[in-house]
Enzyme design. Sequence first.
Site, PDB file in Angstrom:
ATOM      1  N   HIS A  41     -23.392 -12.857  -9.717  1.00  7.98           N
ATOM      2  CA  HIS A  41     -23.640 -11.417  -9.840  1.00  7.98           C
ATOM      3  C   HIS A  41     -24.777 -10.948  -8.923  1.00  7.98           C
ATOM      4  CE1 HIS A  41     -26.681 -12.278 -13.133  1.00  7.98           C
ATOM      5  NE2 HIS A  41     -27.247 -11.198 -12.651  1.00  7.98           N
TER       6      HIS A  41
ATOM      7  N   ASP B 163     -21.667 -18.567 -13.191  1.00 10.75           N
ATOM      8  CA  ASP B 163     -22.318 -17.474 -12.469  1.00 10.75           C
ATOM      9  C   ASP B 163     -23.183 -17.988 -11.312  1.00 10.75           C
ATOM     10  OD1 ASP B 163     -23.366 -15.057 -11.709  1.00 10.75           O
ATOM     11  OD2 ASP B 163     -23.891 -14.412 -13.730  1.00 10.75           O
TER      12      ASP B 163
ATOM     13  N   SER C 126     -32.575 -13.617 -13.028  1.00 11.86           N
ATOM     14  CA  SER C 126     -31.231 -14.058 -12.680  1.00 11.86           C
ATOM     15  C   SER C 126     -31.278 -14.878 -11.413  1.00 11.86           C
ATOM     16  CB  SER C 126     -30.319 -12.862 -12.462  1.00 11.86           C
ATOM     17  OG  SER C 126     -29.757 -12.481 -13.671  1.00 11.86           O
TER      18      SER C 126
HETATM   19  N1  ARG Z   1     -26.488  -9.571 -18.278  1.00 15.60           N
HETATM   20  C1  ARG Z   1     -26.780 -10.170 -17.005  1.00 15.60           C
HETATM   21  C2  ARG Z   1     -27.876  -9.352 -16.316  1.00 15.60           C
HETATM   22  O1  ARG Z   1     -28.501  -8.562 -16.945  1.00 15.60           O
HETATM   23  C3  ARG Z   1     -25.562 -10.314 -16.159  1.00 15.60           C
HETATM   24  C4  ARG Z   1     -24.985  -9.046 -15.631  1.00 15.60           C
HETATM   25  C5  ARG Z   1     -23.795  -9.220 -14.747  1.00 15.60           C
HETATM   26  N2  ARG Z   1     -22.587  -9.532 -15.482  1.00 15.60           N
HETATM   27  C6  ARG Z   1     -21.744  -8.595 -16.049  1.00 15.60           C
HETATM   28  N3  ARG Z   1     -20.696  -8.998 -16.721  1.00 15.60           N
HETATM   29  N4  ARG Z   1     -21.959  -7.305 -15.946  1.00 15.60           N
HETATM   30  O2  ARG Z   1     -27.958  -9.064 -15.166  1.00 15.60           O
HETATM   31  N1  GLU Z   2     -28.823 -10.917 -15.825  1.00 15.30           N
HETATM   32  C1  GLU Z   2     -30.215 -10.560 -15.717  1.00 15.30           C
HETATM   33  C2  GLU Z   2     -30.664 -10.410 -14.271  1.00 15.30           C
HETATM   34  O1  GLU Z   2     -29.903  -9.977 -13.438  1.00 15.30           O
HETATM   35  C3  GLU Z   2     -31.033 -11.543 -16.473  1.00 15.30           C
HETATM   36  C4  GLU Z   2     -30.800 -11.286 -17.892  1.00 15.30           C
HETATM   37  C5  GLU Z   2     -32.068 -10.904 -18.608  1.00 15.30           C
HETATM   38  O2  GLU Z   2     -32.399  -9.720 -18.659  1.00 15.30           O
HETATM   39  O3  GLU Z   2     -32.695 -11.851 -19.095  1.00 15.30           O
HETATM   40  O4  GLU Z   2     -31.797 -10.619 -13.928  1.00 15.30           O
END
Ligand code: ARG
Ligand code: GLU
Length: 682
Positions: free
Chosen positions: A83, A204, A618
Site C-alpha cells: 500500500h 502487504d 507502515s
Molecule cells: N490500515 C492500514 C493503514 O492505515 C492499511 C491501509 C491500506 N489498506 C487498505 N485496505 N485500505 O495505512
Molecule cells: N497502515 C498504516 C500506515 O500506513 C499503519 C497503521 C497504523 O496506523 O498503525 O502507516
Amino acid sequence: MKRLILGFALLLSLSAARADEGMWLPCLIADRIDDMRAKGFRLSAEEIYSINQASMKDAVVLFNGGCTGELISPEGLLLTNHHCGYGAIQSHSTVEHDYLTNGFWARSRAEELPNERLWVRFLVRMEEVTDRLAAGETKEAICKEAEEGGRYRAAIEQMYYGNQQFLFVYEQFDDVRLVAAPPSAIGKFGGDTDNWMWPRHTGDFSLFRIYAGADNRPAKYSPDNVPYRPARFFPISTKGLAEGDFTMIYGFPGNTQQYVTADAVAYVVERSDPMKIDLRTRRLEIISAAQEADAATRIRYAAKHAAIANSWKKWQGELLGLQRLGTVEKRRAYEKRFAQWAAERPEYGHLLDSLHAAYLGAAEEYYRQELYNESVRAIELLSVASAMKQASDKMPDGFEARLAKFYRDYDPAIDRRIAKALLHGLEEYHPQPVPQAYRDEVERCGGIDAYVDHLFDASAFGSFEEAQALLRDTTALAAACAQEPVLKLAEWFPRKRIPRNLSNLPAIERWYRPYMKALREFDTDRAFYPDANLTLRVAYGAMSGYWYADAVYHRPLTTIDGIIAKDDPAIYDYNIPQRLRECYASKDYGQWGIPAADGSVTVPVCFLATNHTTGGNSGSPVINARGELVGINFDRTWRSTMSDLEFDPDICRNIAVDIRYVLFVIDRIGDASYLLDEMVLH
Ligand code: ARG
Ligand code: GLU
C-alpha cells in the site's frame, strides 16, 4: 512450586507488557537499552544508532514522506508495504500491463522501473540543539551548516511541545525503481473488509531499489546510475518468532498526542470522531451502493472507497477504545492530582486553567474546519472547480493530464448524491447558524436537494469534455469560474489551514510547552517519550496474541490455511491467484513450510506484536533480538487505534507480514528467487 513459578512468570509478562508503550528517539536509545536487553534484545545501543559506525539506522528510510522502508541487500534492495508502493505500481499499470492485478517482477536490473517524484531519505544523524538555539543561533544557520553545501537536507523538529529541539540531517535519493510487487489479490488481500482486523492474511509488501551515481551519492535519474551500496542492510531470519519473543520496530511514526488534557480527549470523543465517522458513513453508503450496482464503478471508486474507509474505520476503533478506557475521566483525575501539586508552584499553578480557556476559545473554529473538510470539501465538483479556477490564473504543468485522470474515475451522479447527503450533514453539525448568504441561496432554490441539483446542473465542469474545452480558452475559463455556483459554496465556507491536531493550534500549544515541562517534574516515575512527528523512532515489545473477548484468545500467527479458508472467486477482495491455490493443493512449500498444528505443513503469513506504532510506521522493519528482519509492519487492529492518545498494553497490537511469507511469494508466486540471491538469509 509450579504454581508459584507460573504466577511469577505471569507477573513478569504483565510487567513486560506494561512497558511496551513508547516511541523512543534513536539517539537516546542508550537510556532504554537495559530494559530492551532485559526483554531479550541481544545487541547494543550503538548497533541501533551510532554516528561513529554503520548502524541499523543506515538501513531504514523514510519512504516518500508517509511510510517507512528498509534495505535488505548490499545492492540497494528496499522493502516496504504494497500500500506504500501502490501509487508507483499503479502509475506503471495499463490495460495491457496490469501490474496491480497481476503483480510485477523485474527479471533483470534493466527491467526495474524508474518513478518520477518518488524519493527516500536516510537519517545521517540527529542531535539536540536546544542549547544552541537558546544561545542565539538561528535555525536557518544551524540547518545551513548541517547541509554541507547542499549534500544533505536538515530540519529542526521540536519535541515535547518545543521544550527540546533536535536537528535531523537526511540524505535523500531520488532514483528509486520498482523491482517487484505481488498481485493485489495478495498485496491487498482482504481489502477494506480485513483492513485494521485480525486475523489477517495480507501479503502487504513491494520491492524497490535505490540507485545512486558512480560515487554512491544521490543522483537524479539516469540510466547510468548504479545500485546504491548502503552502509547497512538487514539480514533476514527465516526462523520466525514464538509468542513472547522480543520484537523491535524502527520507523517513522507520524502523529500521536499522548500528553493532551481531558479537554482535548473529550473533543476527539464527543465531537470530532463522531462527526467524521457519521459523515463518512453516509458517503461510503452511497459509494458502496453504486459499486454494487455496477462493476465498472466498483473499479473506478475502489481507491476512493479505500481512502475514505481507512480513517473511518480507524476513528471508530479509536472512539470505542477511548470510551472503554475512560480516558477523559482518567485524565481529569490525573489533572486533579497535578493541580494539587502545581498549586504550590506559582509558575505552574495557572496552567490547567490557561489550557482550558485556550480550548474554549479555539475549539469551535477548529471543529468548523474539520466539518468543512468532511462535508463541503468532500464534494469532488468543488475540488475540480477550485483547481480550474487556480488554473485560470496560472496553468500548472501537466494539468490537462491530471484532469483527464480525475474524470476517468469520476461519476457526477454519485458526487451529486454525496453532495446532498453531506450538505444535510453540514446543517446538522454546524455549531452556529450557517452563513446567511448560503441560507438565502438554499431557500431560493427550494431546499438543500434542489440547491445541489442547481449546483450540478449549472456547472461548467460536469464532464472532461466541458472542462477540457475551457482549457483552450482562458478568457472563457475565467468567465465560467466567475459564474460557477459551486465556487460560491467554497467562499461561504472558507478554508483555513489547520494543524494536524486541535492541540497544535498555536493558541493552545503555547501552554503545552510549560505544561509538558511541569508534567516531567510532577510525574517522575513516568517514562516520557516525545509524541510521534514523523521523525525516526524505536518501539520494542514482543510477539503476542491478546484476549479478544471473554474466553476468546486471538493467537498471534496466521497461516496460508487461513487464506484458503477465506478464498472466494466470487468476492473481489478474497479471490486469490490460481497459482496460490495450486501451491496449497500440492503443499509444495519448499523451504518456506513450517509444521502446522495438525501435524501437516503450512506457511506463516502475518503476526501480531505489542509494539507501539501509528500511521507512518507502515513498511517499518520488524526486527528480532539479534537484529534480523522477521517482518514488515503494516497495520494495527482497529481496537488498538486509541493508542495515539492512550496505549493499552492488554489490547494494543501492531500487525506485520511475516518475512517468510514475503520470501515464499517472491519464490513461488513471482518465480523470482534470483532476488533472494542478493539477500542474506539466516
Ligand atoms: N490500515 C492500514 C493503514 O492505515 C492499511 C491501509 C491500506 N489498506 C487498505 N485496505 N485500505 O495505512
Ligand atoms: N497502515 C498504516 C500506515 O500506513 C499503519 C497503521 C497504523 O496506523 O498503525 O502507516
